[in-house]
Design a protein around this motif. Structure first.
Motif, PDB file in Angstrom:
ATOM      1  N   GLU A 110      -3.657   7.125   0.415  1.00  0.00           N
ATOM      2  CA  GLU A 110      -4.623   6.143  -0.092  1.00  0.00           C
ATOM      3  C   GLU A 110      -4.007   5.194  -1.101  1.00  0.00           C
ATOM      4  OE1 GLU A 110      -7.941   8.289  -1.608  1.00  0.00           O
ATOM      5  OE2 GLU A 110      -8.621   8.922   0.360  1.00  0.00           O
ATOM      6  N   ASN A 111      -2.827   5.550  -1.629  1.00  0.00           N
ATOM      7  CA  ASN A 111      -2.212   4.712  -2.651  1.00  0.00           C
ATOM      8  C   ASN A 111      -1.243   3.687  -2.079  1.00  0.00           C
ATOM      9  OD1 ASN A 111      -3.589   6.418  -4.270  1.00  0.00           O
ATOM     10  ND2 ASN A 111      -1.806   7.426  -5.138  1.00  0.00           N
ATOM     11  N   ILE A 112      -1.250   3.502  -0.769  1.00  0.00           N
ATOM     12  CA  ILE A 112      -0.313   2.573  -0.141  1.00  0.00           C
ATOM     13  C   ILE A 112      -1.072   1.364   0.420  1.00  0.00           C
ATOM     14  CG2 ILE A 112       1.402   2.264   1.687  1.00  0.00           C
ATOM     15  CD1 ILE A 112       2.000   5.255   1.484  1.00  0.00           C
ATOM     16  N   ILE A 113      -0.576   0.170   0.081  1.00  0.00           N
ATOM     17  CA  ILE A 113      -1.152  -1.068   0.617  1.00  0.00           C
ATOM     18  C   ILE A 113      -0.106  -1.684   1.557  1.00  0.00           C
ATOM     19  CG2 ILE A 113      -1.994  -3.376   0.022  1.00  0.00           C
ATOM     20  CD1 ILE A 113      -3.814  -1.499  -1.322  1.00  0.00           C
ATOM     21  N   PHE A 114      -0.450  -1.860   2.827  1.00  0.00           N
ATOM     22  CA  PHE A 114       0.447  -2.512   3.777  1.00  0.00           C
ATOM     23  C   PHE A 114       0.111  -4.004   3.832  1.00  0.00           C
ATOM     24  CE2 PHE A 114       0.361   1.892   5.189  1.00  0.00           C
ATOM     25  CZ  PHE A 114       1.708   2.137   5.410  1.00  0.00           C
ATOM     26  N   VAL A 115       1.105  -4.832   3.574  1.00  0.00           N
ATOM     27  CA  VAL A 115       0.874  -6.277   3.527  1.00  0.00           C
ATOM     28  C   VAL A 115       1.085  -6.880   4.912  1.00  0.00           C
ATOM     29  CG1 VAL A 115       1.617  -8.441   2.493  1.00  0.00           C
ATOM     30  CG2 VAL A 115       1.648  -6.324   1.137  1.00  0.00           C
ATOM     31  N   GLY A 116       0.088  -7.621   5.376  1.00  0.00           N
ATOM     32  CA  GLY A 116       0.160  -8.283   6.676  1.00  0.00           C
ATOM     33  C   GLY A 116      -0.186  -9.754   6.550  1.00  0.00           C
ATOM     34  N   LYS A 117      -0.992 -10.246   7.480  1.00  0.00           N
ATOM     35  CA  LYS A 117      -1.229 -11.680   7.584  1.00  0.00           C
ATOM     36  C   LYS A 117      -2.444 -12.185   6.801  1.00  0.00           C
ATOM     37  CE  LYS A 117       0.916 -12.025  12.174  1.00  0.00           C
ATOM     38  NZ  LYS A 117       2.138 -12.703  11.704  1.00  0.00           N
ATOM     39  N   LYS A 118      -3.183 -11.301   6.165  1.00  0.00           N
ATOM     40  CA  LYS A 118      -4.352 -11.768   5.401  1.00  0.00           C
ATOM     41  C   LYS A 118      -3.915 -12.558   4.165  1.00  0.00           C
ATOM     42  CE  LYS A 118      -6.990  -7.689   6.750  1.00  0.00           C
ATOM     43  NZ  LYS A 118      -7.350  -6.331   6.269  1.00  0.00           N
ATOM     44  N   PRO A 119      -4.839 -13.313   3.557  1.00  0.00           N
ATOM     45  CA  PRO A 119      -4.480 -14.063   2.350  1.00  0.00           C
ATOM     46  C   PRO A 119      -4.040 -13.126   1.213  1.00  0.00           C
ATOM     47  CG  PRO A 119      -6.573 -14.834   3.226  1.00  0.00           C
ATOM     48  CD  PRO A 119      -6.226 -13.594   3.997  1.00  0.00           C
TER      49      PRO A 119
END
Lengths: 89, 89
Positions: free
Chosen positions: A4-13
């Motif tokens: 739950e502590n991981i944020i995957f960065v993709g194409k959203k703003p």
């Protein structure tokens, strides 16, 4: 759970991810890892910096890890750089 | 001179910068700092990873620093993220 502590960065703003990080910190999480690959790496750095400067001023950098991931595609393998930025408070 | 150990990443192709890093290591420099701003941050990570995997296998990561720089433009100030990646051997 650690996941739950991981944020995957993709194409959203960018600000969508900043909001996700800030929300987790406000839920008493004490460290968050921001992960990105390829061109999203620049966005991951922006997300960390905006979080620290505008929202969670006491957040500090933990480990910043850089590596190469091998992706399997239809045309064979390709290498892509990735970053993991850990913020703690 | 310390300044000779810094590579500023801009709009040239990635491999130009990799060649610059490899050339400096082959001139017996023991640490090199790769600096980039904004969208060039992803390229800086690629440069470091390609150097380590393809050319200077004994290079290791030293400090990886992330910060925000304030740029003065015609329309006033703007913030841009930056990265400094130090490779040592």
């Amino acid at each position: 759970m650690a996941e739950e502590n991981i944020i995957f960065v993709g194409k959203k703003p960018t600000m969508n991810y900043v909001l996700a990080v800030v929300t987790q910190f406000n839920n008493n999480v004490d460290h968050i890892t921001i992960k990105a690959r390829g061109k999203a790496i620049s966005k991951a750095v922006d997300i960390a910096e905006i979080t620290r400067h505008k929202f969670i001023q006491d957040a500090k950098y933990g480990n910043i890890k850089v590596e190469t991931e091998v992706l399997q595609g239809e045309r064979g393998e390709s290498n892509v750089s990735s970053i993991e930025i850990t913020l703690t408070r």
